[in-house]
Design an enzyme around this catalytic site. Structure first.
Site, PDB file in Angstrom:
ATOM      1  N   HIS A 235       0.817  -1.221   0.000  1.00  0.00           N
ATOM      2  CA  HIS A 235       0.000   0.000   0.000  1.00  0.00           C
ATOM      3  C   HIS A 235       0.845   1.263   0.000  1.00  0.00           C
ATOM      4  CE1 HIS A 235      -3.341  -2.764   0.787  1.00  0.00           C
ATOM      5  NE2 HIS A 235      -3.953  -1.903   0.005  1.00  0.00           N
TER       6      HIS A 235
ATOM      7  N   GLU B 290     -11.172 -10.748  -4.282  1.00  0.00           N
ATOM      8  CA  GLU B 290      -9.722 -10.691  -4.068  1.00  0.00           C
ATOM      9  C   GLU B 290      -9.207 -11.891  -3.283  1.00  0.00           C
ATOM     10  OE1 GLU B 290      -8.764  -6.933  -2.274  1.00  0.00           O
ATOM     11  OE2 GLU B 290     -10.350  -7.056  -0.806  1.00  0.00           O
TER      12      GLU B 290
ATOM     13  N   CYS C 257      -9.883  -3.288 -10.014  1.00  0.00           N
ATOM     14  CA  CYS C 257      -9.286  -2.101  -9.394  1.00  0.00           C
ATOM     15  C   CYS C 257      -7.888  -2.386  -8.846  1.00  0.00           C
ATOM     16  CB  CYS C 257     -10.189  -1.555  -8.301  1.00  0.00           C
ATOM     17  SG  CYS C 257     -10.522  -2.753  -6.996  1.00  0.00           S
TER      18      CYS C 257
ATOM     19  N   ASP D 164      -4.499  -8.416  -4.017  1.00  0.00           N
ATOM     20  CA  ASP D 164      -4.685  -9.476  -3.035  1.00  0.00           C
ATOM     21  C   ASP D 164      -4.930 -10.821  -3.699  1.00  0.00           C
ATOM     22  OD1 ASP D 164      -4.291  -8.352  -0.466  1.00  0.00           O
ATOM     23  OD2 ASP D 164      -6.093  -7.163  -0.786  1.00  0.00           O
TER      24      ASP D 164
END
Ligand code: PEP
Ligand code: MG
Length: 576
Positions: free
Chosen positions: A191, A433, A504, A457
């Protein structure tokens, strides 16, 4: 001049001086003391213990008030460390025997304790290392008079050099003069890297020993596209990179002419291209780059870098602002996804051996409906001012989706009773995910209004690679046949049930995969704003028929490497 190679995390070139930020390192000098100074040093130590105790009790009271007493109890273990007679007596004894300053003696005793506890087999005792370390650092700050240096203190334009940066550290960079950052650890889809892309800050991660090779004030070139860092470059290299920097600006501008055109293939298949955001301010860049909505709003950043939880009103104002500004386009709010590599100071999530497999995202929200409901109520209320949708992260199967929805229904009931208006029919999606969700997408498709595939993920969980670990970064393979089969299954089952599928995760923003994903039938791409024009350009250069046969061919290859090579070749034909 030295060149280091790492993992390209966020595109762009930056040239500036290095600024090192520490994991908090206490470099404590050893100072002999006189016999008569011993009582003073002991008093100094006792004062530090008292002050630390006050600090922890203050923190505990605040958490008890703002969260609950149960959570505040976490700090009981910290208070116990402060009362540990063995530790205190060892410091005093060594102080008397060795006659050295107490800060030094304490840091040595602390090191020994941490070493001993780290080796203990009993898991419960071993986990006390975290408490000892935390309390030890508080005491050391008192003994050395050192405040923790954070990114907040930086005022010049610099390149941050750090062992590691948390996503919340990175989130504070947007208001700062930070040209780029480089870290020893980290992976491409951590992240911290994702945040850098959104903020358009070049970054290289996973350099392993950048912090030992780079000194404060060194001149650095960061090439976030190639994953290279050059320390103290010669004039020729510097000039070459200045030219590269110009070229790169040119490349970004090259596709801007399509930014406001629809992403439609030559034979009429319309695909939507939306933006991913982490902070409400990022919608400015999303609009500038022609986003047709926000496909992923990572709301957990709203909880970071603050001492309290955002109130329902604060959530509401943020969502209302984004919904109104993007209107008539849609905004997909992803509910709180804490844990993994994202933490907040308001809640101490116990240290876990495998945080990405631990207490994270929807698991956390279902266990803490008191926190979850504040956000859900605000999303429901804000959904009447714009085109808001919501989606849950890390859904493992239909059970969790239903459980989350029943909390949502509770919120609707409460709002009705309170006479507050909200969007009754807000669309609710599931992020796909987890492999378990991808393989049961037919079941989920019966109840979800839409899907959004989170490849970061999905890749991490299906190929078993920690997304934050540089040592396994080379196993990150979006084109792995297992992944592509799952993606195809998700799209096919969704379409059969009449719902749409977005992607996404970072895979959607790698331009070379666009023909393949269009060919598999993906309805929406949600990507960092800066790549939107380029994605639209590629879609417009394709025909649906051509993309479909390309996807069919790609799926017939047995390895990810071959498929990726095929994708590279295809994109070179489109972007020359
Ligand atoms: C993903 O996992 O691909 C995703 C988009 O969610 P995040 O990166 O926030 O985990
Ligand atoms: Mg995710």
């Amino acid at each position: 001049m030295i060149e280091l190679k790492g993992i390209a995390a966020s595109d762009g070139i930056a040239i500036a001086t290095a600024y090192k930020v520490g994991r908090e390192i206490f470099d404590i000098p050893k100072k002999p003391i006189k016999e008569e100074e011993i009582p003073l040093e002991i008093q100094f130590f006792e004062e530090a213990l008292i002050q630390t105790r006050k600090e922890i009790i203050g923190l505990q009271e605040k958490i008890s008030k703002e969260i609950d007493r149960e959570t505040a109890k976490i700090f009981d273990a910290h208070l116990l460390v402060l009362e540990d007679r063995m530790l205190i007596e060892e410091v005093i004894l060594r102080l008397k025997e060795e006659r050295l300053n107490v800060a030094y003696i304490f840091s040595e005793v602390l090191k020994k304790y941490i070493e001993v506890f780290s080796k203990i087999e009993d898991e419960y005792l071993r986990e006390r290392v975290v408490d000892i370390n935390d309390v030890g650092r508080r005491i050391l700050r008192k003994l050395t008079g050192k405040e923790y240096a954070s990114l907040d203190k930086i005022s010049e334009r610099v390149i941050i050099v750090a062992h590691d940066l948390s996503p919340s550290d990175t989130a504070t960079m947007h208001k700062k003069n930070i040209a780029a950052f480089v870290t020893d650890v980290g992976g491409k889809t951590s992240h911290t890297a994702i945040m850098a892309k959104s903020l358009e800050i070049p970054a290289v991660v996973g350099l392993k020993d950048a912090t030992s090779k780079i000194d404060r004030g060194d001149l650095l070139i960061v090439d976030g596209t190639k994953g290279a860092v050059i320390i103290n470059p010669d004039e020729e290299t510097l000039e070459r990179y200045r030219q590269e920097e110009k070229k790169m600006f040119g490349l970004i501008k090259r596709f801007m002419f399509v930014k406001d055109l629809p992403a439609v293939t030559s034979d009429g298949m319309l695909v939507k291209v939306l933006a991913n955001i982490e902070l409400p301010d990022e919608i400015i860049s999303a609009k500038q780059h022609g986003a047709e909505g926000i496909g992923l709003y990572r709301t957990e950043f709203f909880y970071m870098n603050r001492k309290d939880f955002p109130t329902e009103e604060e959530h509401y104002q943020a969502y209302k602002y984004v919904a109104e500004t993007m209107y008539p386009h849609e905004v997909v709010i992803r509910t709180l996804d804490l844990g993994g590599d994202k933490f907040i100071s308001q809640i101490e999530i116990p240290q876990q051996m495998y945080p990405f497999l631990g207490w994270r995202a929807i698991r956390f929200c279902l266990a803490r409906p008191d926190i979850f409901k504040v956000q859900l109520r605000a999303i429901l209320r804000a959904s009447i001012v714009g085109n808001l949708k919501l989606m849950y992260p890390m859904i493992s199967g239909i059970d969790e989706f239903r459980n989350a929805n029943s909390i949502l229904e509770e919120c609707k009931g409460e709002l009705r009773k309170e006479g507050l208006s909200f969007g009754e029919n807000i669309k609710v999606g599931a992020m796909i995910e987890l492999p378990s969700a991808a393989l049961t997408s037919d079941l989920l498709a019966d109840e979800a209004d839409f899907f959004s595939i989170g490849t970061n993920d999905l890749i991490q969980y299906s190929l078993a690679i920690d997304r934050g670990n540089e040592d396994v970064a080379s196993f990150y393979e979006p084109a792995h046949p297992a992944l592509l089969r799952m993606i195809k299954n998700v799209i096919d089952t969704a379409h059969k049930a009449g719902i749409q599928v977005a992607m996404c995760g970072e895979m959607a923003s790698e331009v070379k995969f666009v023909p393949l994903l269009v060919g598999l039938g993906l309805d929406e791409f949600s990507v960092p704003s800066i790549v939107i024009p380029q994605i639209k350009y590629v879609i417009r250069a394709l025909s649906k028929k051509e993309a479909e046969s390309f996807a069919k061919e790609a799926l017939s290859y047995p390895t990810g490497k071959e498929i990726e090579e095929l994708c590279d070749k295809k994109i070179r034909e489109i972007i020359r």
